[in-house]
Scaffold this motif. Structure first.
Motif, PDB file in Angstrom:
ATOM      1  N   THR A   1       5.626 -25.102 -11.086  1.00 20.27           N
ATOM      2  CA  THR A   1       6.271 -24.016 -10.353  1.00 20.27           C
ATOM      3  C   THR A   1       5.316 -22.875 -10.029  1.00 20.27           C
ATOM      4  O   THR A   1       5.278 -22.379  -8.904  1.00 20.27           O
ATOM      5  CB  THR A   1       7.462 -23.455 -11.152  1.00 20.27           C
ATOM      6  N   LEU A   2       4.507 -22.433 -10.982  1.00 18.18           N
ATOM      7  CA  LEU A   2       3.716 -21.225 -10.808  1.00 18.18           C
ATOM      8  C   LEU A   2       2.622 -21.373  -9.760  1.00 18.18           C
ATOM      9  O   LEU A   2       2.305 -20.421  -9.055  1.00 18.18           O
ATOM     10  CB  LEU A   2       3.103 -20.798 -12.147  1.00 18.18           C
ATOM     11  N   THR A   3       2.044 -22.535  -9.638  1.00 19.57           N
ATOM     12  CA  THR A   3       0.998 -22.735  -8.645  1.00 19.57           C
ATOM     13  C   THR A   3       1.539 -23.338  -7.357  1.00 19.57           C
ATOM     14  O   THR A   3       1.268 -22.849  -6.266  1.00 19.57           O
ATOM     15  CB  THR A   3      -0.117 -23.643  -9.205  1.00 19.57           C
ATOM     16  N   TYR A   4       2.347 -24.383  -7.473  1.00 18.48           N
ATOM     17  CA  TYR A   4       2.782 -25.128  -6.288  1.00 18.48           C
ATOM     18  C   TYR A   4       4.237 -24.894  -5.896  1.00 18.48           C
ATOM     19  O   TYR A   4       4.688 -25.408  -4.879  1.00 18.48           O
ATOM     20  CB  TYR A   4       2.547 -26.623  -6.502  1.00 18.48           C
ATOM     21  N   GLY A   5       4.993 -24.140  -6.690  1.00 19.61           N
ATOM     22  CA  GLY A   5       6.353 -23.775  -6.280  1.00 19.61           C
ATOM     23  C   GLY A   5       7.377 -24.878  -6.397  1.00 19.61           C
ATOM     24  O   GLY A   5       8.336 -24.923  -5.625  1.00 19.61           O
TER      25      GLY A   5
ATOM     26  N   TYR B   1       9.065 -21.560  -5.196  1.00 16.97           N
ATOM     27  CA  TYR B   1       8.995 -20.998  -3.850  1.00 16.97           C
ATOM     28  C   TYR B   1       8.943 -22.043  -2.747  1.00 16.97           C
ATOM     29  O   TYR B   1       9.193 -21.737  -1.588  1.00 16.97           O
ATOM     30  CB  TYR B   1       7.812 -20.043  -3.726  1.00 16.97           C
ATOM     31  N   ASP B   2       8.614 -23.313  -3.074  1.00 15.59           N
ATOM     32  CA  ASP B   2       8.528 -24.344  -2.051  1.00 15.59           C
ATOM     33  C   ASP B   2       9.808 -25.178  -2.064  1.00 15.59           C
ATOM     34  O   ASP B   2       9.962 -26.107  -2.854  1.00 15.59           O
ATOM     35  CB  ASP B   2       7.309 -25.240  -2.311  1.00 15.59           C
ATOM     36  N   ALA B   3      10.714 -24.853  -1.168  1.00 14.52           N
ATOM     37  CA  ALA B   3      12.012 -25.525  -1.142  1.00 14.52           C
ATOM     38  C   ALA B   3      11.898 -27.005  -0.809  1.00 14.52           C
ATOM     39  O   ALA B   3      12.833 -27.778  -1.053  1.00 14.52           O
ATOM     40  CB  ALA B   3      12.926 -24.836  -0.119  1.00 14.52           C
TER      41      ALA B   3
ATOM     42  N   MET C   1      -2.617 -22.935 -16.935  1.00 11.48           N
ATOM     43  CA  MET C   1      -2.354 -21.523 -17.185  1.00 11.48           C
ATOM     44  C   MET C   1      -2.175 -20.811 -15.845  1.00 11.48           C
ATOM     45  O   MET C   1      -2.695 -21.214 -14.834  1.00 11.48           O
ATOM     46  CB  MET C   1      -3.520 -20.885 -17.945  1.00 11.48           C
ATOM     47  N   SER C   2      -1.460 -19.710 -15.880  1.00 10.88           N
ATOM     48  CA  SER C   2      -1.238 -18.970 -14.649  1.00 10.88           C
ATOM     49  C   SER C   2      -1.442 -17.491 -14.899  1.00 10.88           C
ATOM     50  O   SER C   2      -1.027 -16.957 -15.920  1.00 10.88           O
ATOM     51  CB  SER C   2       0.180 -19.218 -14.123  1.00 10.88           C
ATOM     52  N   GLY C   3      -2.108 -16.815 -13.952  1.00 11.26           N
ATOM     53  CA  GLY C   3      -2.411 -15.415 -14.122  1.00 11.26           C
ATOM     54  C   GLY C   3      -1.300 -14.490 -13.701  1.00 11.26           C
ATOM     55  O   GLY C   3      -1.290 -13.325 -14.084  1.00 11.26           O
ATOM     56  N   TYR C   4      -0.331 -14.978 -12.906  1.00  4.59           N
ATOM     57  CA  TYR C   4       0.749 -14.116 -12.484  1.00  4.59           C
ATOM     58  C   TYR C   4       1.924 -14.959 -12.021  1.00  4.59           C
ATOM     59  O   TYR C   4       1.790 -16.147 -11.783  1.00  4.59           O
ATOM     60  CB  TYR C   4       0.296 -13.182 -11.352  1.00  4.59           C
ATOM     61  N   PHE C   5       3.075 -14.319 -11.912  1.00  4.76           N
ATOM     62  CA  PHE C   5       4.262 -15.018 -11.426  1.00  4.76           C
ATOM     63  C   PHE C   5       4.343 -14.895  -9.912  1.00  4.76           C
ATOM     64  O   PHE C   5       3.924 -13.895  -9.331  1.00  4.76           O
ATOM     65  CB  PHE C   5       5.525 -14.440 -12.064  1.00  4.76           C
ATOM     66  N   VAL C   6       4.888 -15.912  -9.283  1.00  3.19           N
ATOM     67  CA  VAL C   6       4.926 -15.943  -7.822  1.00  3.19           C
ATOM     68  C   VAL C   6       6.215 -15.301  -7.315  1.00  3.19           C
ATOM     69  O   VAL C   6       7.226 -15.288  -7.995  1.00  3.19           O
ATOM     70  CB  VAL C   6       4.846 -17.389  -7.311  1.00  3.19           C
TER      71      VAL C   6
ATOM     72  N   LEU D   1      -2.526 -15.356   6.531  1.00  6.01           N
ATOM     73  CA  LEU D   1      -1.513 -16.233   5.954  1.00  6.01           C
ATOM     74  C   LEU D   1      -2.169 -16.999   4.800  1.00  6.01           C
ATOM     75  O   LEU D   1      -2.782 -18.045   4.999  1.00  6.01           O
ATOM     76  CB  LEU D   1      -0.975 -17.210   7.008  1.00  6.01           C
ATOM     77  N   LEU D   2      -2.051 -16.430   3.611  1.00  4.36           N
ATOM     78  CA  LEU D   2      -2.748 -16.974   2.452  1.00  4.36           C
ATOM     79  C   LEU D   2      -1.838 -17.886   1.644  1.00  4.36           C
ATOM     80  O   LEU D   2      -0.617 -17.762   1.699  1.00  4.36           O
ATOM     81  CB  LEU D   2      -3.244 -15.830   1.567  1.00  4.36           C
ATOM     82  N   PRO D   3      -2.415 -18.815   0.878  1.00  2.00           N
ATOM     83  CA  PRO D   3      -1.597 -19.681   0.028  1.00  2.00           C
ATOM     84  C   PRO D   3      -0.817 -18.877  -1.001  1.00  2.00           C
ATOM     85  O   PRO D   3      -1.257 -17.817  -1.450  1.00  2.00           O
ATOM     86  CB  PRO D   3      -2.627 -20.590  -0.663  1.00  2.00           C
ATOM     87  N   ARG D   4       0.329 -19.386  -1.379  1.00  4.74           N
ATOM     88  CA  ARG D   4       1.159 -18.747  -2.395  1.00  4.74           C
ATOM     89  C   ARG D   4       0.808 -19.293  -3.771  1.00  4.74           C
ATOM     90  O   ARG D   4       0.079 -20.268  -3.926  1.00  4.74           O
ATOM     91  CB  ARG D   4       2.634 -19.037  -2.089  1.00  4.74           C
ATOM     92  N   GLY D   5       1.399 -18.662  -4.792  1.00  2.00           N
ATOM     93  CA  GLY D   5       1.240 -19.139  -6.151  1.00  2.00           C
ATOM     94  C   GLY D   5      -0.106 -18.782  -6.744  1.00  2.00           C
ATOM     95  O   GLY D   5      -0.932 -18.100  -6.126  1.00  2.00           O
TER      96      GLY D   5
END
Length: 428
Positions: free
Chosen positions: A81-85, A95-97, A1-6, A325-329
């Motif tokens: 996608t939502l946590t690790y991109g 988000y992680d190309a 589950m994810s609480g928000y979109f990145v 510089l915080l982690p994304r997702g």
């Protein structure tokens, strides 16, 4: 589950491996093979050739249900996608190309190279889109290990979501297990785990959620069909785990593992004795064909493996992030105030400078010192190498205790409020 979109930006150190200012010293990975009951002993050096046996005692006539390497790999990131991109198959806008089919193929190849005997991999039907993580793994196994699948020790999970209404059990469980077999393209799944209670109630339904006894009976039905070596539980409290353990034991189903979040950012499982409890338990082995009657306990008593997910706090303990510089997702596990994280990183760097290891390697070595099997998530070959550097050496007692003092236990943090799902998801 994810609480928000990145956000959509691709900027950041997501797939990079942290390089400290001090010199790194590669580990020696050619230690002799060794297998221990349930956990790595305090005086043993973890290595690629070290394993733990679960599901049986250590008497000469007792065969273990399963043998597991002391270090594994979680592949939550593969397809997520939502946590690790994830920026590859089916979801190309993460988000992680640098996280895609090519990067994980490199990671898989490096796992096989560094762990020539067995590779322990943990995934779930819920990782990625419609089992994408399992499918990606299945594709790689077919490419690399079509004739040698036994090199993979696989743990995957069943998610009791509300769309699987209680009246659909046990059929939905049997069908879900078949789906995991199909996606991974394996003949046998070594550990099939309940992903979480998702209701907080031990005996009640929690609305649309099934009772735990319903899940036990359904897992037992899936076990009777074969193609499964043992079962495990994830995210359950000790009380819930004890209940599941005893009910599986009555049905002759070998419960072989317990999995919860465990890291220097959440030391609760060690501090409150959950790990020691798991290693003390009996597991009665039984043939699926005589499922309803349990065998007498083996002597000496067999034990459970304790698996630690998010062992580096979803990247927070790697050294590549800081307060600015915080982690994304949706990095929901280990998301506490950075003022609590930085002292841990400082200690990891201090100890790492003495051994020539990165903070990642030190943090994972600490997990193994506590008797747990860490399953960090690698995105590429370089990260697999960094993870493997936790092997071939061991923290001194003084270094381990220094990390104990800066680690976090029983923490309440306002940052965690935004991850509302943790409160009903994580019971353990």
């Amino acid at each position: 589950m994810s609480g928000y979109f990145v956000p959509a930006s691709h900027d950041g150190p997501f797939s990079k491996t942290f390089v400290p200012e001090y010199a790194l010293h590669p580990s020696e990975h050619n230690q002799p093979k060794a297998t221990y009951p349930a956990r790595l002993p305090r005086d043993a050096i973890p290595s690629v050739n070290a394993s733990v046996s679960v599901g049986s005692g250590s008497s000469t006539d007792a065969q273990p249900v399963l043998t597991i390497p002391v270090l594994g790999f979680g592949i939550w990131a593969w397809g997520d996608t939502l946590t690790y991109g994830w920026n590859g198959k089916q979801t190309p806008n993460g988000y992680d190309a640098n996280l895609n089919e090519q990067s994980i193929e490199g990671a898989f190849d490096k796992m096989l190279q560094l762990f020539p005997d067995r590779v322990f991999i943990d995934t779930a039907e819920f990782y990625g889109v419609w089992g994408l993580s399992e499918s990606l793994l299945g594709d790689l196994i077919q490419k690399r290990l079509r004739e040698n699948q036994e090199r993979i020790v696989l743990a995957t999970k069943f998610f009791p979501n509300p769309w699987r209404h209680p009246w659909s059990y046990p059929q939905c469980v049997v069908e879900a297990f078949g789906g995991s077999l199909s996606r991974t393209r394996l003949d046998t799944i070594d550990i099939w785990q309940l992903h979480g209670p998702s209701n907080g109630a031990l005996f009640g339904t929690g609305g649309f959620w099934p009772r735990l006894i319903t899940i036990v009976d359904s897992f037992a039905e899936a076990y009777r069909h074969g193609h499964m070596r043992g079962v495990g539980v994830c995210n359950l409290s000790r009380e819930q785990t004890e209940f599941m353990y005893e009910e599986f034991r009555k049905r002759g189903v070998p419960m072989v593992s317990v999995q919860v979040e465990f890291s220097l950012l959440r030391m609760d499982a060690w501090k409150h004795g959950f790990i020691d409890w798991a290693h003390s338990k009996n597991v009665s082995r039984q043939s699926p064909s005589t499922h309803t009657k349990a065998l007498p306990p083996l002597s000496p008593p067999p034990q459970l493996a304790f698996i630690a997910y998010s062992p580096i706090g979803l990247g927070r303990l790697t050294g590549k992030y800081n307060a600015h510089l915080l982690p994304r997702g949706n990095r929901n596990f280990g998301h506490i105030a950075w003022s609590k994280i930085q002292p841990i990183i400082n200690q990891l760097l201090l100890i790492g400078s003495q051994h020539g290891k990165t903070p990642t390697a030190v943090a994972l070595n600490w997990i193994m010192c506590k008797g747990a099997i860490p399953i960090p998530t690698p995105k590429n070959a370089e990260q697999v190498v960094d993870i493997s550097e936790s092997l071939g050496w061991k923290l001194t007692t003084e270094e381990e205790e220094a990390l104990d003092r800066v680690g976090v236990v029983d923490d309440w943090d306002w940052n965690l409020l935004q991850h509302w799902q943790n409160w009903w998801w994580q019971q353990g």
